[in-house]
Scaffold this active site. Structure first.
Site, short mmCIF file in Angstrom:
data_model
loop_
_atom_site.label_atom_id
_atom_site.label_comp_id
_atom_site.label_asym_id
_atom_site.label_seq_id
_atom_site.Cartn_x
_atom_site.Cartn_y
_atom_site.Cartn_z
N GLU A 235 -9.29 3.80 2.33
CA GLU A 235 -8.81 3.86 0.95
C GLU A 235 -7.77 2.80 0.63
O GLU A 235 -7.60 2.43 -0.53
CB GLU A 235 -8.26 5.26 0.65
CG GLU A 235 -6.80 5.50 1.05
CD GLU A 235 -6.53 5.40 2.54
OE1 GLU A 235 -7.49 5.53 3.32
OE2 GLU A 235 -5.38 5.18 2.94
N ARG B 33 -7.58 -0.38 1.18
CA ARG B 33 -8.12 -1.62 0.59
C ARG B 33 -8.54 -1.39 -0.87
O ARG B 33 -8.50 -2.30 -1.69
CB ARG B 33 -9.27 -2.14 1.46
CG ARG B 33 -10.45 -1.24 1.57
CD ARG B 33 -11.31 -1.52 2.79
NE ARG B 33 -10.72 -1.01 4.04
CZ ARG B 33 -11.25 -1.15 5.24
NH1 ARG B 33 -12.40 -1.80 5.39
NH2 ARG B 33 -10.66 -0.66 6.31
N LYS C 100 -9.92 13.26 7.87
CA LYS C 100 -9.42 12.92 9.21
C LYS C 100 -9.34 14.20 10.05
O LYS C 100 -9.14 15.28 9.51
CB LYS C 100 -7.99 12.36 9.10
CG LYS C 100 -7.91 10.95 8.55
CD LYS C 100 -6.45 10.47 8.54
CE LYS C 100 -6.32 9.08 7.96
NZ LYS C 100 -7.00 8.03 8.74
N ASP D 30 -12.01 7.30 3.74
CA ASP D 30 -10.79 7.10 4.52
C ASP D 30 -10.39 5.62 4.59
O ASP D 30 -9.29 5.29 5.03
CB ASP D 30 -10.99 7.67 5.93
CG ASP D 30 -9.69 7.87 6.68
OD1 ASP D 30 -8.62 7.77 6.05
OD2 ASP D 30 -9.76 8.11 7.90
N ASP E 251 -2.49 10.41 3.32
CA ASP E 251 -3.88 10.02 3.55
C ASP E 251 -4.58 11.06 4.41
O ASP E 251 -4.50 11.04 5.63
CB ASP E 251 -3.92 8.64 4.23
CG ASP E 251 -5.35 8.17 4.49
OD1 ASP E 251 -6.29 8.78 3.92
OD2 ASP E 251 -5.52 7.19 5.24
N ASP F 96 1.82 6.63 5.31
CA ASP F 96 0.82 5.66 4.89
C ASP F 96 1.24 4.91 3.62
O ASP F 96 0.48 4.13 3.06
CB ASP F 96 -0.53 6.38 4.68
CG ASP F 96 -1.71 5.46 4.91
OD1 ASP F 96 -1.53 4.40 5.54
OD2 ASP F 96 -2.82 5.80 4.44
N LYS G 126 0.86 -1.19 0.00
CA LYS G 126 0.00 0.00 0.00
C LYS G 126 0.89 1.23 0.00
O LYS G 126 1.69 1.44 0.92
CB LYS G 126 -0.90 0.02 1.24
CG LYS G 126 -1.62 1.36 1.47
CD LYS G 126 -2.53 1.38 2.71
CE LYS G 126 -3.05 2.79 3.00
NZ LYS G 126 -3.92 2.85 4.20
N1 BES Z 1 -4.01 4.78 6.88
C1 BES Z 1 -5.12 4.56 7.72
C2 BES Z 1 -4.81 3.59 8.86
C3 BES Z 1 -3.84 4.09 9.89
C4 BES Z 1 -4.27 4.87 10.94
C5 BES Z 1 -2.52 3.75 9.79
C6 BES Z 1 -3.36 5.31 11.88
C7 BES Z 1 -1.61 4.19 10.74
C8 BES Z 1 -2.04 4.97 11.78
C9 BES Z 1 -6.27 3.98 6.90
O1 BES Z 1 -6.34 4.42 5.59
C10 BES Z 1 -7.53 4.43 7.57
O2 BES Z 1 -7.78 5.59 7.59
N2 BES Z 1 -8.27 3.48 8.11
C11 BES Z 1 -9.46 3.76 8.79
C12 BES Z 1 -10.49 2.76 8.37
C13 BES Z 1 -11.89 3.08 8.81
C14 BES Z 1 -12.39 4.32 8.07
C15 BES Z 1 -12.75 1.91 8.52
C16 BES Z 1 -9.18 3.67 10.27
O3 BES Z 1 -8.39 2.82 10.68
O4 BES Z 1 -9.71 4.47 11.02
ZN ZN Z 2 -4.59 5.01 4.74
MN MN Z 3 -7.43 6.24 5.40
#
Ligand code: BES
Ligand code: ZN
Ligand code: MN
Length: 486
Positions: free
Chosen positions: A335, A337, A263, A333, A256, A274, A251
């Protein structure tokens, strides 16, 4: 850090270091040092460092002893790496510019000795490029290590470890650089530069090509960004011509923001890393190519910036993936996947891999589950999971296996499309993995590593300073070495 092997190190170097196994007698050392070490309760425990001064042939030497733990312990050679790293941590900004590392009679194998050097080098990596006003006494000084008395075979073992160090350092640089410097096109350019002359094949797809291939999910994420999305593949054919390749998929969200599902501001700067999955894949490929691994391996990286903008995708949008499956994007967010599903599908179509391992900073929920100790591993194949687990234990890039199952899978059925990109709050890392599994062809061994908690460290660890860890490079390199090269 320059590492030289020599029979007779330069005489004028003040700092002399040794590695000491736990409980080993301190032979050949000045009696004051031996007593000093005992008084300081130095026993050779892993990570312990004792320092004393002694007069040697009329010159005062600064003598350092670094503990490597029990020689027979299962944690070798990792503990040796910690000993080397502890020396760097102590002397990197000490004012000393060179160190003599005397490994004679230390009770180390060649692999142990090479591990000491790997620790020395990795712990010394820094990215001070943007610190133009760093105080003189905060600047690294230690640049050279003269190794003497190394066991037979150390130089050859170090050649391999040095290739791995190069890979880890490349990953750390990619991860550390901010998102105005590393974006999809510049990530590709950095790879083109780093891999020049290594003999890899590089394929880059831009948005037009991906559009033609139908990668609606990956492209949807990049829609709100001014930066063009890229798909990067780096091929290393070091194995037999008819060996199916091992494919690593990363990824690479170079920033992000969350997109329209924006966010909150605190901590958003962390989302420059990310792309840590893609960074690890790039670094592992550099290590493998640099040490000319006897394996066919391909690294595929989905490179995208997730921004909110007039052109950005919206919650509720439905996108069609390259596989033909449709996805309801409930949260922009989630994204990662969306990027990975098209990269995974493309990689399978293109290369018919023997096995696929993807790495991604996919979910915050993974950090809630495992903190910063283990990456989460999801796998459809027990053998692959066991092999990755073993590689993690050997290198210190540890993994913990998490479950998959049809009841979790149902949670991402969409009422209006084939899949939705988020499930309920519970089991957020698992439903993310289920999403990816829907894009893995039956019969292909696959593992997904959610490394959200591992890419960046808020405090120094055994072979890294705070900041980018380079997690994943050594794991993948070791996996290839033990499983593919056999
Ligand atoms: N890149 C983030 C995950 C992340 C968060 C990595 C903090 C490292 C530190 C990912 O893209 C994301 O935002 N995931 C969301 C998913 C949710 C919207 C289902 C998350 O984990 O909050
Ligand atoms: Zn992300
Ligand atoms: Mn995200």
């Amino acid at each position: 850090m320059q590492i030289h092997f020599t029979a007779t190190p330069p005489a004028d170097i003040r700092l002399h270091a040794r590695v000491v196994n736990q409980g080993a007698a301190l032979a050949g050392l000045d009696n004051a040092l031996v007593e000093g070490a005992a008084a300081a309760r130095f026993s050779g425990r892993v990570g312990q460092v004792f320092e004393g001064f002694a007069s040697v042939e009329g010159a005062v030497k600064r003598i350092a002893l670094a503990g490597a733990g029990e020689p027979g312990a299962g944690e070798r050679p990792l503990n040796c790496e910690r000993a080397g790293a502890a020396l760097t941590a102590k002397y990197l900004v000490s004012g000393e510019t060179a160190m003599v590392l005397d490994l004679s009679d230390a009770g180390l194998s060649a692999d142990d000795a090479a591990a000491v050097l790997l620790g020395l080098r990795l712990r010394g990596w820094r990215h001070d490029k943007y610190r133009t006003r760093l105080a003189a006494d905060k600047k690294p000084t230690l640049t050279t290590v003269h190794v003497t008395g190394a066991p037979e075979g150390t130089e050859a073992a170090w050649e391999r470890e040095a290739a791995i160090a190069k890979g880890v350092e490349f990953t750390r640089t990619l991860v550390t650089e901010p998102a105005n410097v590393i974006y999809p096109a510049s990530f590709v350019a950095a790879c083109e530069e780093a891999f020049a002359g290594t003999g890899v094949g590089i394929t880059v797809l831009g948005e037009e090509e991906m559009e033609k291939l139908g990668m609606g999910a990956l492209l949807g994420v990049g829609r709100g960004s001014e930066r063009e999305s890229k798909l990067l593949a780096i091929r290393w054919n070091g194995g037999a011509a008819d060996d199916k390749p091992t494919v690593f998929v990363g990824k690479g969200v170079t920033f992000d923001t969350g997109g329209i599902s924006l966010k909150p501001p605190p901590g958003m700067e962390d989302m420059k890393w990310d792309m840590g999955g893609a960074g690890a894949v790039a670094g592992a490929m550099l290590a493998l190519a640099s040490r000319k691994a006897k394996a066919n391996v391909i690294g595929v990286m989905g490179l995208v910036e997730n921004m909110p903008d007039g052109k950005a995708q919206r919650p509720g949008d439905i996108v069609t993936t390259m596989s033909g499956q449709t996805v309801e994007v409930l949260n922009t967010d989630a994204e990662g996947r969306l990027v990975l599903c098209d990269a995974l599908h493309w990689a399978q179509e293109q290369y018919e891999p023997a096995r696929i391992v993807d790495l991604a900073t996919l979910t915050g929920a993974m950090i809630i589950s495992l903190g910063n100790e283990y990456g989460g591993m999801f796998a459809n194949d027990d053998t692959l999971a066991a092999q990755l687990d073993a590689a993690g234990k050997t290198t210190g890039d540890k993994l913990w296996r998490m479950p998959l199952g049809s009841n979790y899978d149902k949670l991402i059925d969409s009422p209006v499309a084939d899949i939705k990109n988020v499930g309920p709050r519970e089991a957020g890392s698992i439903t993310a993995a289920q999403f990816l599994q829907r894009f893995v062809k039956n019969g292909t061994p696959w593992a997904h590593l959610d490394i959200a908690g591992m890419v960046w460290a808020s405090k120094p660890g055994h072979s890294w300073d705070k900041g980018a860890t380079g997690y994943g490079v050594r794991l993948l390199d070791r996996f290839v070495r033990d499983v593919v090269e056999g």
